[in-house]
Design an enzyme around this catalytic site. Structure first.
Site, PDB file in Angstrom:
ATOM      1  N   CYS A  87       0.868  -1.186   0.000  1.00 33.71           N
ATOM      2  CA  CYS A  87       0.000   0.000   0.000  1.00 33.71           C
ATOM      3  C   CYS A  87       0.901   1.231   0.000  1.00 33.71           C
ATOM      4  O   CYS A  87       2.059   1.143  -0.434  1.00 33.71           O
ATOM      5  CB  CYS A  87      -0.975  -0.027   1.176  1.00 33.71           C
ATOM      6  SG  CYS A  87      -0.204  -0.005   2.813  1.00 33.71           S
TER       7      CYS A  87
ATOM      8  N   ASN B 291       2.314   1.452   4.422  1.00 34.50           N
ATOM      9  CA  ASN B 291       2.644   0.182   5.083  1.00 34.50           C
ATOM     10  C   ASN B 291       2.352   0.216   6.589  1.00 34.50           C
ATOM     11  O   ASN B 291       3.029  -0.449   7.376  1.00 34.50           O
ATOM     12  CB  ASN B 291       4.106  -0.221   4.814  1.00 34.50           C
ATOM     13  CG  ASN B 291       4.461  -1.659   5.193  1.00 34.50           C
ATOM     14  OD1 ASN B 291       5.598  -1.962   5.508  1.00 34.50           O
ATOM     15  ND2 ASN B 291       3.489  -2.553   5.188  1.00 34.50           N
TER      16      ASN B 291
ATOM     17  N   CYS C 166      -1.350   0.784   7.520  1.00 40.69           N
ATOM     18  CA  CYS C 166      -2.784   0.537   7.678  1.00 40.69           C
ATOM     19  C   CYS C 166      -3.254  -0.700   6.891  1.00 40.69           C
ATOM     20  O   CYS C 166      -3.616  -1.713   7.471  1.00 40.69           O
ATOM     21  CB  CYS C 166      -3.597   1.759   7.250  1.00 40.69           C
ATOM     22  SG  CYS C 166      -3.393   3.163   8.384  1.00 40.69           S
ATOM     23  N   ARG C 167      -3.249  -0.606   5.577  1.00 46.79           N
ATOM     24  CA  ARG C 167      -3.858  -1.673   4.769  1.00 46.79           C
ATOM     25  C   ARG C 167      -2.973  -2.905   4.551  1.00 46.79           C
ATOM     26  O   ARG C 167      -3.416  -4.040   4.773  1.00 46.79           O
ATOM     27  CB  ARG C 167      -4.287  -1.111   3.406  1.00 46.79           C
ATOM     28  CG  ARG C 167      -5.428  -0.136   3.503  1.00 46.79           C
ATOM     29  CD  ARG C 167      -5.592   0.626   2.211  1.00 46.79           C
ATOM     30  NE  ARG C 167      -4.470   1.533   1.965  1.00 46.79           N
ATOM     31  CZ  ARG C 167      -4.287   2.239   0.861  1.00 46.79           C
ATOM     32  NH1 ARG C 167      -5.156   2.115  -0.131  1.00 46.79           N
ATOM     33  NH2 ARG C 167      -3.255   3.041   0.731  1.00 46.79           N
ATOM     34  N   SER C 168      -1.739  -2.692   4.103  1.00 45.92           N
ATOM     35  CA  SER C 168      -0.925  -3.870   3.755  1.00 45.92           C
ATOM     36  C   SER C 168      -0.524  -4.723   4.963  1.00 45.92           C
ATOM     37  O   SER C 168      -0.430  -5.950   4.815  1.00 45.92           O
ATOM     38  CB  SER C 168       0.282  -3.490   2.892  1.00 45.92           C
ATOM     39  OG  SER C 168       1.136  -2.582   3.545  1.00 45.92           O
TER      40      SER C 168
ATOM     41  N   ASP D 170      -8.331   3.499   1.757  1.00 46.83           N
ATOM     42  CA  ASP D 170      -7.457   3.750   2.900  1.00 46.83           C
ATOM     43  C   ASP D 170      -8.284   4.130   4.129  1.00 46.83           C
ATOM     44  O   ASP D 170      -8.969   5.153   4.114  1.00 46.83           O
ATOM     45  CB  ASP D 170      -6.488   4.887   2.547  1.00 46.83           C
ATOM     46  CG  ASP D 170      -5.336   4.975   3.534  1.00 46.83           C
ATOM     47  OD1 ASP D 170      -5.460   4.402   4.634  1.00 46.83           O
ATOM     48  OD2 ASP D 170      -4.330   5.599   3.191  1.00 46.83           O
TER      49      ASP D 170
END
Ligand code: 4NP
Length: 156
Positions: A10, A13, A15-17, A125
């Site tokens: 993302c 690195n 939050c999402r990934s 996000d």
């Protein structure tokens, strides 16, 4: 030897990934799949930082511990080291395509292309929203983790 290695990417690195990495690792473990999972950001602002505390809490609600992860930025070596690199959204996929070295061997793709019914979509996000957004993200990355793990398991 481990046949598959998957890098989730993302922007930050944090939050999402890290959630995608945690969900995939948990699913691979459940299926007894021998894979390496990692995550990175196309941006480097959060290098060395743990995931956002709301991401850690959302994963913990699902019984997955991502508190030990630390953010890093994508490197050229990643394109040679991983078999698959999956972007959480279209912007990051575009950045990855531009960063890819000529001898890169990793297959690049969009994460949600592996989640039935969500193909072509981006994982939004959640960082600038409320806590509930992180549960939405978890549901999306967990659906992907299942689809991806099953695909890899059936292509040994
Ligand atoms: P992520 O969210 O890409 O899901 O980790 C972000 C976190 C931080 C930033 C951007 C996106 N940032 O610009 O610091």
């Amino acid at each position: 030897m481990t046949r598959y290695s998957v890098l989730f990417v993302c922007l930050g690195n944090i939050c999402r990934s890290p959630l995608a990495e945690g969900a995939f690792r948990a699913e691979a473990e459940r299926l007894g799949l021998d894979v390496i999972a990692d995550s990175a950001g196309t941006g480097g602002w959060h290098k060395g930082d743990p995931p956002d505390r709301r991401a850690i809490a959302a994963a913990r609600r699902q019984g997955v511990d991502i508190g030990g992860l630390r953010a890093r930025q994508v490197t050229a070596e990643d394109f040679r080291r991983f078999t698959h690199i999956l972007a959480l959204d279209h912007d990051n996929l575009k950045t990855l395509r531009a960063l890819r070295p000529s001898d890169g061997t990793a297959k690049l793709g969009l994460l949600l292309d592996h989640a039935e019914g969500f193909e072509g979509l981006a994982v939004a996000d959640p960082c600038y929203g409320d806590d509930a957004g992180f549960d939405v993200t978890w549901n999306q990355v967990a659906a992907t983790a299942k689809g991806l793990a099953l695909t890899l398991k059936s292509n040994p």
